[in-house]
Design a protein around this motif. Structure first.
Motif, PDB file in Angstrom:
ATOM      1  N   PRO A  24      31.867  44.424  40.848  1.00 34.10           N
ATOM      2  CA  PRO A  24      31.248  43.118  41.149  1.00 34.10           C
ATOM      3  C   PRO A  24      30.910  42.314  39.899  1.00 34.10           C
ATOM      4  N   ARG A  25      30.384  42.972  38.882  1.00 38.04           N
ATOM      5  CA  ARG A  25      30.035  42.277  37.643  1.00 38.04           C
ATOM      6  C   ARG A  25      31.292  41.753  36.942  1.00 38.04           C
ATOM      7  N   THR A  26      32.357  42.534  36.974  1.00 34.93           N
ATOM      8  CA  THR A  26      33.602  42.112  36.337  1.00 34.93           C
ATOM      9  C   THR A  26      34.231  40.946  37.080  1.00 34.93           C
ATOM     10  N   LEU A  27      34.181  40.975  38.406  1.00 35.63           N
ATOM     11  CA  LEU A  27      34.707  39.854  39.187  1.00 35.63           C
ATOM     12  C   LEU A  27      33.933  38.574  38.894  1.00 35.63           C
ATOM     13  N   GLN A  28      32.635  38.695  38.800  1.00 32.73           N
ATOM     14  CA  GLN A  28      31.816  37.522  38.483  1.00 32.73           C
ATOM     15  C   GLN A  28      32.177  36.972  37.102  1.00 32.73           C
ATOM     16  N   PHE A  29      32.353  37.860  36.148  1.00 36.02           N
ATOM     17  CA  PHE A  29      32.717  37.442  34.801  1.00 36.02           C
ATOM     18  C   PHE A  29      34.090  36.753  34.806  1.00 36.02           C
ATOM     19  N   ALA A  30      35.043  37.338  35.526  1.00 41.69           N
ATOM     20  CA  ALA A  30      36.397  36.774  35.581  1.00 41.69           C
ATOM     21  C   ALA A  30      36.389  35.400  36.236  1.00 41.69           C
ATOM     22  N   GLU A  31      35.629  35.247  37.299  1.00 42.58           N
ATOM     23  CA  GLU A  31      35.573  33.957  37.989  1.00 42.58           C
ATOM     24  C   GLU A  31      34.926  32.891  37.119  1.00 42.58           C
ATOM     25  N   GLN A  32      33.914  33.270  36.340  1.00 40.84           N
ATOM     26  CA  GLN A  32      33.293  32.326  35.407  1.00 40.84           C
ATOM     27  C   GLN A  32      34.279  31.938  34.307  1.00 40.84           C
ATOM     28  N   LEU A  33      35.040  32.905  33.842  1.00 40.18           N
ATOM     29  CA  LEU A  33      36.041  32.639  32.803  1.00 40.18           C
ATOM     30  C   LEU A  33      37.061  31.619  33.302  1.00 40.18           C
TER      31      LEU A  33
ATOM     32  N   LEU B 181      50.898  31.467  26.126  1.00 41.07           N
ATOM     33  CA  LEU B 181      50.175  32.738  26.159  1.00 41.07           C
ATOM     34  C   LEU B 181      48.918  32.635  27.012  1.00 41.07           C
ATOM     35  N   ILE B 182      48.198  31.547  26.833  1.00 36.94           N
ATOM     36  CA  ILE B 182      46.960  31.346  27.588  1.00 36.94           C
ATOM     37  C   ILE B 182      47.248  31.289  29.080  1.00 36.94           C
ATOM     38  N   HIS B 183      48.277  30.555  29.475  1.00 38.22           N
ATOM     39  CA  HIS B 183      48.580  30.425  30.901  1.00 38.22           C
ATOM     40  C   HIS B 183      49.059  31.741  31.508  1.00 38.22           C
ATOM     41  N   LEU B 184      49.777  32.549  30.743  1.00 36.62           N
ATOM     42  CA  LEU B 184      50.191  33.857  31.251  1.00 36.62           C
ATOM     43  C   LEU B 184      48.985  34.767  31.477  1.00 36.62           C
ATOM     44  N   ILE B 185      48.026  34.716  30.577  1.00 30.14           N
ATOM     45  CA  ILE B 185      46.816  35.533  30.735  1.00 30.14           C
ATOM     46  C   ILE B 185      45.987  35.041  31.916  1.00 30.14           C
ATOM     47  N   LEU B 186      45.804  33.736  32.017  1.00 33.10           N
ATOM     48  CA  LEU B 186      45.018  33.182  33.123  1.00 33.10           C
ATOM     49  C   LEU B 186      45.666  33.499  34.474  1.00 33.10           C
ATOM     50  N   ALA B 187      46.992  33.487  34.514  1.00 34.12           N
ATOM     51  CA  ALA B 187      47.686  33.853  35.745  1.00 34.12           C
ATOM     52  C   ALA B 187      47.337  35.281  36.155  1.00 34.12           C
ATOM     53  N   SER B 188      47.333  36.177  35.187  1.00 39.31           N
ATOM     54  CA  SER B 188      47.002  37.573  35.477  1.00 39.31           C
ATOM     55  C   SER B 188      45.571  37.719  35.985  1.00 39.31           C
ATOM     56  N   ILE B 189      44.648  37.007  35.357  1.00 35.10           N
ATOM     57  CA  ILE B 189      43.246  37.100  35.790  1.00 35.10           C
ATOM     58  C   ILE B 189      43.094  36.560  37.212  1.00 35.10           C
ATOM     59  N   HIS B 190      43.761  35.448  37.510  1.00 41.78           N
ATOM     60  CA  HIS B 190      43.748  34.939  38.894  1.00 41.78           C
ATOM     61  C   HIS B 190      44.281  35.990  39.858  1.00 41.78           C
TER      62      HIS B 190
ATOM     63  N   CYS C 143      43.491  39.749  44.223  1.00 41.40           N
ATOM     64  CA  CYS C 143      43.728  41.064  44.829  1.00 41.40           C
ATOM     65  C   CYS C 143      42.427  41.740  45.239  1.00 41.40           C
ATOM     66  N   TYR C 144      41.399  41.609  44.416  1.00 40.28           N
ATOM     67  CA  TYR C 144      40.125  42.273  44.704  1.00 40.28           C
ATOM     68  C   TYR C 144      39.335  41.555  45.791  1.00 40.28           C
ATOM     69  N   THR C 145      39.518  40.245  45.915  1.00 43.58           N
ATOM     70  CA  THR C 145      38.700  39.466  46.859  1.00 43.58           C
ATOM     71  C   THR C 145      39.488  38.987  48.075  1.00 43.58           C
ATOM     72  N   ASN C 146      40.813  39.247  48.095  1.00 42.58           N
ATOM     73  CA  ASN C 146      41.686  38.721  49.150  1.00 42.58           C
ATOM     74  C   ASN C 146      41.610  37.197  49.237  1.00 42.58           C
ATOM     75  N   ASN C 147      41.430  36.565  48.089  1.00 44.78           N
ATOM     76  CA  ASN C 147      41.334  35.112  48.023  1.00 44.78           C
ATOM     77  C   ASN C 147      42.722  34.541  47.761  1.00 44.78           C
TER      78      ASN C 147
END
Length: 208
Positions: free
Chosen positions: A111-120, A169-178, A183-187
């Motif tokens: 949960p903490r990691t998901l929150q961090f990723a969504e803020q990022l 590079l930035i867009h490839l990383i952001l794609a992965s984080i999305h 996957c974790y939230t079924n969003n």
């Protein structure tokens, strides 16, 4: 051919001790130190778990092994935490930290990691800094979650320090984080964003 888990354990313990003595700490110090710990845990931790379950294994060896693995995990978290405080715009460091938490962390970390990723992901792409020598995890580190091949191509083709390469590079990383968040939230919105940012990566298309 590869070193035995015991030798790798000894090496990573020495690496951590050496890294603790290194000052001042640069961005590469944080990225490289945390990356080595993350790779050790993803590759060797399952082997140590199996070894510790062997009936003939002395209890003293089991306790020492468990202690060192726990110490590596603790130090890895600390390196990521310290590094992100010192370099809050370093996208590769944050990205590696997210992947470490999802793949080598504990359920309570999710949960903490998901929150961090969504803020990022709320920051625009221009907010982030990426350099060609900022090392992401290698190609075989949960390869269905990140388009390492295109990332590597963007670094090796043309000028890796150009604004165009950095944007790629930035867009490839952001794609992965999305993709991770989706996957974790079924969003579905996050999964669609991953496929839009990186349409060449087939694994993102499978989850739509």
């Amino acid at each position: 051919w590869a070193f035995s888990p015991q030798i790798n354990l000894y090496q990573i313990d020495n690496h951590m001790k050496q890294a603790a003595r290194n000052t001042p700490k640069t961005l590469s110090t944080y990225i490289d130190g945390a990356r080595e710990c993350s790779l050790f845990l993803s590759h060797e931790k399952p082997l140590f778990t199996e070894i510790c379950q062997e009936a003939c294994m002395p209890e003293a060896v089991i306790k020492q092994t468990v202690s060192v693995v726990e110490n590596v995990t603790k130090n890895c978290r600390q390196i990521f935490s310290d590094g992100m405080k010192a370099h809050p715009k370093a996208l590769v460091l944050s990205f590696n930290a997210i992947r470490f938490a999802f793949h080598s962390g504990e359920p309570k970390d999710i949960p903490r990691t998901l929150q961090f990723a969504e803020q990022l992901l709320k920051h625009p792409a221009e907010h982030w800094e990426v350099a060609a020598d900022d090392d992401v995890m290698p190609f075989d580190y949960f390869e269905s979650h990140f388009n390492y091949r295109d990332y590597f191509d963007a670094i090796t083709e043309g000028d890796p320090e150009s604004p165009e390469a950095a944007s790629k590079l930035i867009h490839l990383i952001l794609a992965s984080i999305h993709h991770y968040v989706g996957c974790y939230t079924n969003n579905l919105a996050h999964l669609e964003k991953a496929a839009k940012l990186d349409p060449r990566f087939a694994f993102y298309q499978y989850h739509l």
